[in-house]
Design a protein around this motif. Structure first.
Motif, short mmCIF file in Angstrom:
data_model
loop_
_atom_site.label_atom_id
_atom_site.label_comp_id
_atom_site.label_asym_id
_atom_site.label_seq_id
_atom_site.Cartn_x
_atom_site.Cartn_y
_atom_site.Cartn_z
N PRO A 31 32.01 49.42 31.05
CA PRO A 31 32.98 47.84 31.02
C PRO A 31 31.98 46.55 30.81
N GLN A 32 32.09 45.93 29.97
CA GLN A 32 31.35 44.45 29.97
C GLN A 32 31.83 43.47 30.64
N PRO A 33 31.13 42.96 31.75
CA PRO A 33 31.62 41.95 32.68
C PRO A 33 31.82 40.78 31.88
N ILE A 34 33.07 40.12 32.14
CA ILE A 34 33.55 38.89 31.41
C ILE A 34 34.08 38.10 32.64
N THR A 35 33.45 36.80 32.55
CA THR A 35 34.06 35.64 33.61
C THR A 35 35.28 34.91 33.05
N VAL A 36 36.34 34.91 33.38
CA VAL A 36 37.51 34.35 32.97
C VAL A 36 38.05 33.18 33.86
N ASN A 39 42.59 35.20 36.31
CA ASN A 39 42.98 36.49 36.20
C ASN A 39 44.56 36.71 36.45
N LEU A 46 48.46 43.52 33.44
CA LEU A 46 48.08 44.89 33.74
C LEU A 46 49.20 45.43 34.86
N HIS A 605 41.24 53.14 21.98
CA HIS A 605 42.30 52.26 22.66
C HIS A 605 43.55 52.25 21.81
N VAL A 608 45.90 53.52 24.56
CA VAL A 608 45.83 52.93 25.87
C VAL A 608 46.26 51.32 26.05
N GLU B 225 35.91 47.31 26.20
CA GLU B 225 35.89 47.63 27.68
C GLU B 225 35.45 46.61 28.36
N ALA B 226 36.20 45.79 29.20
CA ALA B 226 35.68 44.54 29.83
C ALA B 226 36.40 44.59 31.49
N LEU B 227 35.15 44.23 31.92
CA LEU B 227 35.45 43.80 33.47
C LEU B 227 35.87 42.32 33.76
N LEU B 228 36.89 41.88 34.04
CA LEU B 228 37.36 40.51 34.08
C LEU B 228 37.16 39.95 35.41
N THR B 229 36.35 39.00 35.69
CA THR B 229 36.17 38.45 37.02
C THR B 229 36.54 36.93 37.11
N GLU B 236 38.39 41.17 40.56
CA GLU B 236 37.86 41.68 39.20
C GLU B 236 38.95 42.84 38.83
N ARG B 237 39.19 42.82 37.36
CA ARG B 237 40.25 43.51 36.66
C ARG B 237 39.77 44.36 35.54
N ARG B 238 39.62 45.65 35.63
CA ARG B 238 39.07 46.18 34.44
C ARG B 238 40.07 46.57 33.35
N VAL B 239 39.81 46.20 32.28
CA VAL B 239 40.73 46.31 31.01
C VAL B 239 40.33 46.91 29.87
N ARG B 240 40.99 47.89 29.27
CA ARG B 240 40.60 48.48 27.98
C ARG B 240 41.53 47.63 27.03
#
Lengths: 608, 295
Positions: A31-36, A39, A46, A605, A608, B225-229, B236-240
């Motif tokens: 997964p690509q790390p993204i700062t939001v 959450n 989720l 996906h 998914v 595919e993203a890992l949201l921080t 952190e939450r991993r999302v598809r």
């Protein structure tokens, strides 16, 4: 539904498919790390998704994977529909005689139809059925039964064979011991007319007209060895009682061509002699056409080779022999050089400057590097072993009946030729290939008077000095000498039927008339290749070249309608699209599609 | 932000002058500089009549009506009062996102609202809030206080988490003059927002909630595919990311917004959604349209 595959194969299928599914599930992009900013909302989404959709996603994915696994296992198990028959042992005997290459209508041949029938039997048999594929040429001589796939491969590897004696293989053990539940013979009934009890015959015979060349030879004129004529025999087999008109065309090198129109009675061979006056040395081809329907193309063409008529440079050495000198000077092709008696001819003369060496008397210890015609009584390693001692003997020809005459002796009769001081060759040398491949041409079973060999250079050897015989005084001696000179010095031409050809030659290659290399393999000291089409093949190697004129020239093969099963109807074409043959690829494809869809849906996906 | 580093430059001033003009046109019947409190009291402007009950001030009895109707009728007046405006600006780390950042957007809105309020002789108080109440500017009145308010807003910085509930409990725990509380935030508060608003409601303050979001928050653009921080708590939450998941995100965001909005509607509070993708003055006008800030 039954399964042809073993339980082990099914187990392997399950394991393989499971492994594939697991790997596909494991292979996921990082997964690509993204700062939001927060959450908060994602957590709600989720958490809700996990509770409901993850379960369904997991369940659907599992079902798809299971379905794909089941399809793969079924495909590997080669399922057969219910009622496809119980397992058994089936023997298929395929007629591979030359007449099976005959046309059978619809652009197919009798062999194509026979192979289709065989495949139909193989593919429609029940699961677990074992097969033994045999043929009439003895190409498949084993007695082990195998599965369907091996049977199909065996059928695919077979085809009409032109160069073998065809006979029904011995089926007694299979029929008596009931090792086979069924024995099927598929053929046209021409070469294999008899059908043993207990054997089911499937006829692919269909009558078809055919015209063919059954003999083709180029030979020197008896009156003038420097000129040649072609002898052609053609035959026309047809149901019509009327005579047919065939066009015979003979083409040679440098554009030479002769065309004849022949009237041929049905089933009666017609011989035709054609002078090759305008033909130069080289390949020559005979073709017949204009006969309407023609069932076999292989016998419409025949090949031969016109020998050379160049001047021959001959070195005469050894004892003084007026016979040799006089006879050689009579041949207009010969340019004679006489080495003085007692001199070492191979020191004073370059043998490479001559086409032929003629030796009277004792042989030199080493073989001259050119073809040799020798008449003498001395021994040498390069000559056939002698019996020892001298005797007197009549020079009788031929030594054995029922054998094709040697080219040097074709049409020659030595009459009452008598030789003294004969140090005869051992006739046993002929049977021993280790002694140089000698062939005894004159004499009897005890005394070999004239011997010839091809390898490595041609040699013609008399067991006595010419001066000690009256051979040179015989009327046919000039003819013999002319033929012998031609054989010794000409391009080596071999006539051959279609099929496997073996030529005794050192390392080399085989090329067809167009210059394309023909696959060949070495078998002992021979080079073997497959002459599937009527043509000239050039075998070159070790400074030697052999021209192989491959033609069918088989009266029996040209008579396509002489079938013992002619009165019986030809078997219908086998049913198409047998279920077993198409079921496993469909299942395999289905499994593949499922896996791909699942993989794509998972990673793209979609679900998914 | 301008070249000299201040949010409140000449261009900003021009834009709030425009806002002031627009506010005047939108509310023509209102008296400038005067706000009537909801409380009925001792003012001079008659608001209503009601029957006299024991204990009422007899000075408010309408004696002329008594002579006509032979009944004691009490005159009810609007109580004239200064309107304290409490501006709560979210300074949590999440507010630094966006282009322009949500924090800058909130500060500009706060500046504009302060200007309008001070021009209307209202009391203005500005407070930063994050996990707790940060620095705050006590209530000020008068047009000359506007630059003080601007300086205060200009000095604000982002960082840390958010807890409006804690902040309101602390702020309104002390006795405050009833007024209008304006919350400028993205409302990404892990704690119960409605409980925070309840503090305001129990103290009988009026409330306007302005939710400030970036276009990316409203319609996220994410890789497959993203890992949201989370920038505030580091979770952190991993999302598809699928279209369906994005749709569900938008639905959840809308549900979050609707929850706050319904609360506000139920108790007569104001709610506005502001996107940093539109000019801030449009968001300010949207607040004015709710007929609560200017009376």
């Amino acid at each position: 539904m039954g399964f042809a595959a073993a339980p082990l194969a099914i187990l392997i299928g399950v394991l393989l498919t499971g492994a594939v599914v697991l790997v596909l599930y494991w292979v996921r992009p990082e997964p690509q790390p993204i700062t939001v900013p927060s959450n908060l909302i994602w957590r709600r989404v989720l958490d809700e998704r996990r509770r409901r959709e993850d379960f369904w996603r997991w369940l659907i994915s599992l079902l798809v994977a299971l379905l794909a696994s089941l399809a793969v296992v079924l495909a590997l198990s080669e399922p057969a529909p219910a009622g496809a028959g119980a397992g058994g042992r089936v023997v298929l005997v395929l007629d591979t005689s030359p007449t099976m290459a005959a046309a059978a209508g619809g652009g197919t041949t009798r062999w194509d139809r026979a192979a289709d029938h065989a495949r139909g039997i193989l593919e429609s048999a029940g699961p677990g059925t074992e097969f033994l594929i045999l043929d009439t040429a003895g190409q498949r001589g084993g007695r082990s039964f195998d599965d369907r796939r091996a049977g199909l491969e065996a059928v695919a590897a077979l085809g009409p064979v032109f160069d073998a004696e065809h006979a029904l293989p011995d089926l007694a053990d299979l029929l008596d011991s009931e090792a086979a539940t069924e024995v099927v013979l598929i053929g046209d009934g021409v070469r294999i007319p008899e059908v043993p009890d207990g054997v089911r015959a499937i006829s692919v015979f269909e009558p078809v007209d055919n015209a063919g060349i059954t003999a083709f030879d180029v030979r020197p004129l008896p009156t003038d060895p420097g000129r040649f004529e072609a002898f052609v025999e053609v035959v026309r087999h047809t149901a019509s009682p009327d005579a047919s008109v065939l066009v015979l065309q003979i083409d040679g090198a440098a554009g030479a061509s002769v065309r004849r129109t022949l009237r041929v009675e049905p089933g009666v061979p017609r011989g035709e002699t054609v002078p090759l006056a305008g033909f130069v040395s080289g390949p020559v081809r005979a073709v017949i056409a204009g006969a309407g329907a023609d069932g076999l193309a292989a016998d419409d063409v025949a090949h031969a080779y016109v020998p050379s008529r160049n001047r021959l440079r001959v070195l005469l050495t050894g004892e003084e022999s007026p016979y040799w000198e006089a006879a050689l000077r009579l041949d207009p092709r010969v340019s004679l050089t006489r080495a003085p008696e007692g001199a070492d001819p191979f020191a004073d003369f370059d043998p490479g400057a001559f086409d032929l060496v003629v030796i009277e008397g004792d042989p030199p210890p080493e073989a001259p590097p050119r073809p040799v015609l020798i008449a003498g009584s001395g021994s040498a390693d390069w000559l056939p072993p002698r019996l020892g001692g001298t005797t007197e003997a009549a020079v009788t020809l031929p030594m054995r009946s029922g054998r094709e005459p040697h080219p040097a002796l074709s049409g020659v009769d030595f009459g009452d030729a008598l030789a003294r001081e004969v140090d005869a060759f051992d006739p046993a040398a002929e049977a021993d290939p280790g002694r140089g491949g000698w062939r005894i041409l004159a004499g009897d079973a005890r005394l070999g008077l004239l011997a010839a060999r091809e390898q490595p250079l041609r040699v013609l050897a008399f067991a006595f000095p010419l001066a000690r015989s009256n051979l040179a005084l015989q009327p046919d001696f000039p003819v013999f000498l002319s033929r012998a000179l031609s054989w010794l010095t000409d391009v080596e031409v071999r006539r051959s039927g279609l099929g496997a050809v073996r030529v005794t030659i050192a390392e080399g290659g085989v090329f067809d008339a167009e210059g394309r290399e023909v696959p060949s393999r070495r078998i002992g000291s021979d080079l073997s290749f497959q002459a599937d089409l009527p043509s000239l093949y050039y075998v070159a190697g070790g400074g030697r070249e052999v021209v192989v004129a491959a033609s069918l020239l088989d009266r029996a093969a040209s008579d396509l309608n002489r079938s013992a099963w002619a009165g019986e109807p030809s078997a219908a074409a086998p049913p198409g699209s047998p279920p077993v043959a198409t079921l496993w690829p469909i299942l395999a494809l289905f499994a593949l599609v499922l896996l791909v869809v699942e993989w794509v849906a998972f990673h793209r996906h979609v679900t998914v | 932000m301008s070249e000299d580093g201040t949010l409140f430059d000449a261009e900003f001033m021009e834009r709030i002058e425009y806002l002031k003009l627009m506010a005047t046109r939108m509310l023509p019947s209102r008296h400038r500089g005067e706000h009537r409190a909801r409380k009925r009291g001792t003012g001079i402007e008659l608001a209503d009549y009601r029957p006299y009950v024991d204990g009422d001030d007899t000075r408010d009895v309408d004696w002329k009506a008594f002579l006509r109707l032979d009944k004691l009728v009490l005159r009810v007046f609007d109580e004239e009062a200064d309107l304290p405006v409490y501006l709560f600006v979210d300074q949590s780390a999440s507010m630094r996102f966006g282009d322009p950042p949500k924090f800058d957007y909130a500060r500009k809105m706060a500046g504009a609202l302060s200007y309008i309020a001070l021009m209307n002789h209202d009391l203005i108080s500005i407070a930063w809030y994050g996990p707790r109440i940060g620095e705050w500017m006590p209530p000020k009145r008068g047009r000359n206080q506007i630059y003080r308010a601007f300086r205060f807003l200009d000095a604000g910085e982002t960082g840390g988490g958010t807890s409006l509930n804690q902040c309101f409990r602390a702020f309104f725990g002390s006795r405050r003059k009833r007024g209008l509380a304006v919350v400028l935030s993205d409302l990404m508060d892990p704690e119960d927002l409605l409980a925070a608003f309840d503090h305001c409601r129990y103290q009988k303050h009026d409330l306007v909630v302005v939710q400030i979001l970036t276009p990316d928050e409203q319609d996220p653009r994410l890789p497959d595919e993203a890992l949201l921080t989370d920038v505030e708590d580091g979770s952190e939450r991993r999302v598809r990311v699928t279209p369906r998941l994005l749709a569900r995100y938008r639905e959840a965001l809308e549900a979050h917004r609707r929850e706050v909005k319904d609360y506000c509607s139920r108790y007569g509070f104001g709610f506005a959604l502001a996107s940093t993708g539109v000019p801030f003055e449009e968001a300010v006008l949207d607040i004015f349209k709710q007929d609560r800030f200017i009376r």
